[in-house]
Design an enzyme around this catalytic site. Sequence first.
Site, PDB file in Angstrom:
ATOM      1  N   THR A  64      -0.117  11.422  27.011  1.00 55.00           N
ATOM      2  CA  THR A  64      -0.166  12.601  27.883  1.00 55.00           C
ATOM      3  C   THR A  64      -1.056  12.340  29.098  1.00 55.00           C
ATOM      4  O   THR A  64      -0.722  12.708  30.224  1.00 55.00           O
ATOM      5  CB  THR A  64      -0.659  13.835  27.107  1.00 55.00           C
ATOM      6  OG1 THR A  64       0.233  14.066  26.010  1.00 55.00           O
ATOM      7  CG2 THR A  64      -0.716  15.070  27.981  1.00 55.00           C
ATOM      8  N   CYS A  65      -2.177  11.691  28.870  1.00 52.54           N
ATOM      9  CA  CYS A  65      -3.138  11.404  29.939  1.00 52.54           C
ATOM     10  C   CYS A  65      -2.541  10.492  31.009  1.00 52.54           C
ATOM     11  O   CYS A  65      -2.772  10.689  32.206  1.00 52.54           O
ATOM     12  CB  CYS A  65      -4.396  10.770  29.356  1.00 52.54           C
ATOM     13  SG  CYS A  65      -5.122  11.684  27.979  1.00 52.54           S
TER      14      CYS A  65
END
Length: 186
Positions: free
Chosen positions: A56-57
């Site tokens: 996600t990052c």
Amino acid sequence: MAHVGMQLPKVAFQTRVRDESIEGPNPFRWEEKTTDDYFKGKRVVLFSLPGAFTPTCSTYQLPNYEKLFGEFQEEGIDAIYCLSVNDAFVMNKWGKDQGVENVGLIPDGSGEFTRKMGMLVKKDNLGFGYRSWRYAAIIEDGEIVGWFPEAGFEDDCPTDPYEVSSPEHVITWLRDNKPFEKEQVA
């Protein structure tokens, strides 16, 4: 836990900066940066995430803050910083791999800043150890004026919430909460 009106904790971050006077394949030196170096006298977006190189990052959060940097500037933001409980070597490599030019990366290698923000969580269920809970904040001269922690704060959380700390949510909040502008006197 951190909150609107809170002053950021005073800590020192151990960073690595390029130094052309150093020869060889690794021309970097240690440089200590403080909370004041990053936030004093500025209007800043700070977002924190569980780890560099994570899905996600790396797929959404960092790239979208980078892409929307100009729009944040239009809303009066001086800088955007991404903080993670990773060391300076990891953060520098991640930034290079992501092609980051506008977002500053802050290594909180020991987790001291994250702990003092009340956002340090165990992620042993993922083999991470202690990491930051995902959040974003609007900081004005070291004071939190907008606070966006993801829901479900807990150790070993089985999910990875990502909604209110997104750049899209934060920029919408900025647009809806413009600072009061005094009427100009003719």
